[in-house]
Design an enzyme around this catalytic site. Structure first.
Site, PDB file in Angstrom:
ATOM      1  N   ALA A  34      39.851  10.340  77.952  1.00  0.00           N
ATOM      2  CA  ALA A  34      38.710  10.129  77.063  1.00  0.00           C
ATOM      3  C   ALA A  34      38.578   8.628  76.834  1.00  0.00           C
ATOM      4  O   ALA A  34      39.410   8.024  76.166  1.00  0.00           O
ATOM      5  CB  ALA A  34      38.922  10.865  75.740  1.00  0.00           C
ATOM      6  N   VAL A  35      37.560   8.036  77.402  1.00  0.00           N
ATOM      7  CA  VAL A  35      37.461   6.575  77.407  1.00  0.00           C
ATOM      8  C   VAL A  35      36.294   6.058  76.577  1.00  0.00           C
ATOM      9  O   VAL A  35      35.911   4.898  76.687  1.00  0.00           O
ATOM     10  CB  VAL A  35      37.342   6.033  78.846  1.00  0.00           C
ATOM     11  CG1 VAL A  35      38.617   6.297  79.620  1.00  0.00           C
ATOM     12  CG2 VAL A  35      36.155   6.656  79.565  1.00  0.00           C
ATOM     13  N   GLY A  36      35.722   6.912  75.728  1.00  0.00           N
ATOM     14  CA  GLY A  36      34.653   6.442  74.857  1.00  0.00           C
ATOM     15  C   GLY A  36      33.285   6.922  75.279  1.00  0.00           C
ATOM     16  O   GLY A  36      33.114   7.653  76.252  1.00  0.00           O
ATOM     17  N   VAL A  37      32.278   6.477  74.533  1.00  0.00           N
ATOM     18  CA  VAL A  37      30.909   6.939  74.702  1.00  0.00           C
ATOM     19  C   VAL A  37      29.982   5.732  74.763  1.00  0.00           C
ATOM     20  O   VAL A  37      30.220   4.727  74.092  1.00  0.00           O
ATOM     21  CB  VAL A  37      30.495   7.834  73.513  1.00  0.00           C
ATOM     22  CG1 VAL A  37      29.032   8.236  73.625  1.00  0.00           C
ATOM     23  CG2 VAL A  37      31.375   9.066  73.440  1.00  0.00           C
ATOM     24  N   ASP A  76      24.044   9.420  70.265  1.00  0.00           N
ATOM     25  CA  ASP A  76      24.834   8.401  70.946  1.00  0.00           C
ATOM     26  C   ASP A  76      24.005   7.190  71.343  1.00  0.00           C
ATOM     27  O   ASP A  76      24.508   6.061  71.359  1.00  0.00           O
ATOM     28  CB  ASP A  76      25.491   8.998  72.195  1.00  0.00           C
ATOM     29  CG  ASP A  76      26.490  10.086  71.859  1.00  0.00           C
ATOM     30  OD1 ASP A  76      26.885  10.188  70.681  1.00  0.00           O
ATOM     31  OD2 ASP A  76      26.869  10.842  72.775  1.00  0.00           O
ATOM     32  N   HIS A 209      44.797  29.793  44.634  1.00  0.00           N
ATOM     33  CA  HIS A 209      46.179  29.884  45.142  1.00  0.00           C
ATOM     34  C   HIS A 209      46.411  31.262  45.740  1.00  0.00           C
ATOM     35  O   HIS A 209      46.002  32.258  45.170  1.00  0.00           O
ATOM     36  CB  HIS A 209      47.164  29.648  44.002  1.00  0.00           C
ATOM     37  CG  HIS A 209      48.592  29.866  44.404  1.00  0.00           C
ATOM     38  ND1 HIS A 209      49.325  28.929  45.090  1.00  0.00           N
ATOM     39  CD2 HIS A 209      49.412  30.944  44.235  1.00  0.00           C
ATOM     40  CE1 HIS A 209      50.539  29.391  45.308  1.00  0.00           C
ATOM     41  NE2 HIS A 209      50.619  30.618  44.803  1.00  0.00           N
TER      42      HIS A 209
END
Length: 230
Positions: A34-37, A76, A209
């Protein structure tokens, strides 16, 4: 740790890692890279419309408008953070604004980020280190899931909730969760940040709880040394 080398083979993939103890090798079935967008801005004719991408992204204002007011950009292509829920939220803002409404712009600092691994990882806002650079007063609370009944019953006592409070009122400015259901629990803390909640307010909310989310209440109380179930 840093990956030094990846060597594919018939039996799997050999991965050489560098850590504090020196190099070590792992053999795994597959490696996910995974090297970014980056935004898909090429070949769209943006320059002909007077829109100039910067560093692979289209600059926009708080309503997702580009330098051409009738053209909007989301997701993006509009730059970080590169997250699906951000793109969706930006789309809502852009559509409302284009329709002549008065939408509330996104507050990027209250958008949570999630990593869907095991254990799960989720965070929102500032890290402790950045908070200490920006604020004179910082209080940090932490609660481990090994002291949480629901987590222990599920056999997932590994992990913790860490909350960062700052300023004269002890407002929540950052939250970090490592452990089961982290990606579900982070929404409560994003809400708390949006509402500018303090450690006292979060710590006074009665959580059911047994639940994982009790760790949020306990971490808030721990910021002032008041956690109950450490």
């Amino acid at each position: 740790c840093r990956v030094q080398e990846v060597i594919p083979g018939r039996a799997g993939v050999q991965v050489r890692l560098e850590d504090r103890k020196g190099d070590q090798d792992l053999t795994v079935e597959a490696v996910l890279v995974a090297v970014g967008v980056t935004g898909n801005v090429d070949g769209l004719g943006l320059e002909a419309m007077g829109i100039r991408p910067e560093k692979g992204f289209v600059p926009v204002n708080e309503y997702q408008q580009t330098s051409v007011p009738s053209v909007y950009a989301i997701g993006d292509v509009a730059g970080p953070p590169w997250l699906a829920h951000v793109a969706s939220a930006e789309g809502h803002v852009a559509a409302e604004h284009a329709a002549g409404k008065n939408p509330r712009p996104l507050r990027k600092e209250t958008i949570p980020g999630c990593t869907y691994c095991r254990p799960e990882v989720a965070s929102v806002g500032l890290t402790e280190a950045i908070a200490r650079e920006r604020f004179e007063t910082v209080n940090v609370g932490r609660f481990d899931f090994r002291a949480n009944g629901r987590a222990l019953a599920a056999g997932e006592g590994e992990g913790f909730v860490k909350l960062v409070f700052a300023g004269p009122y002890g407002e929540l400015v950052g939250a970090h969760i490592l452990g089961g259901h982290a990606t579900e629990m982070i929404a409560e803390l994003a809400t708390a940040m949006t509402l500018e909640a303090t450690w006292a307010e979060i710590g006074s909310i009665v959580h059911p709880h047994p639940t994982w989310s009790e760790a949020v209440m306990e971490a808030a109380l721990d910021a002032r040394g008041r956690a109950i179930h450490h």
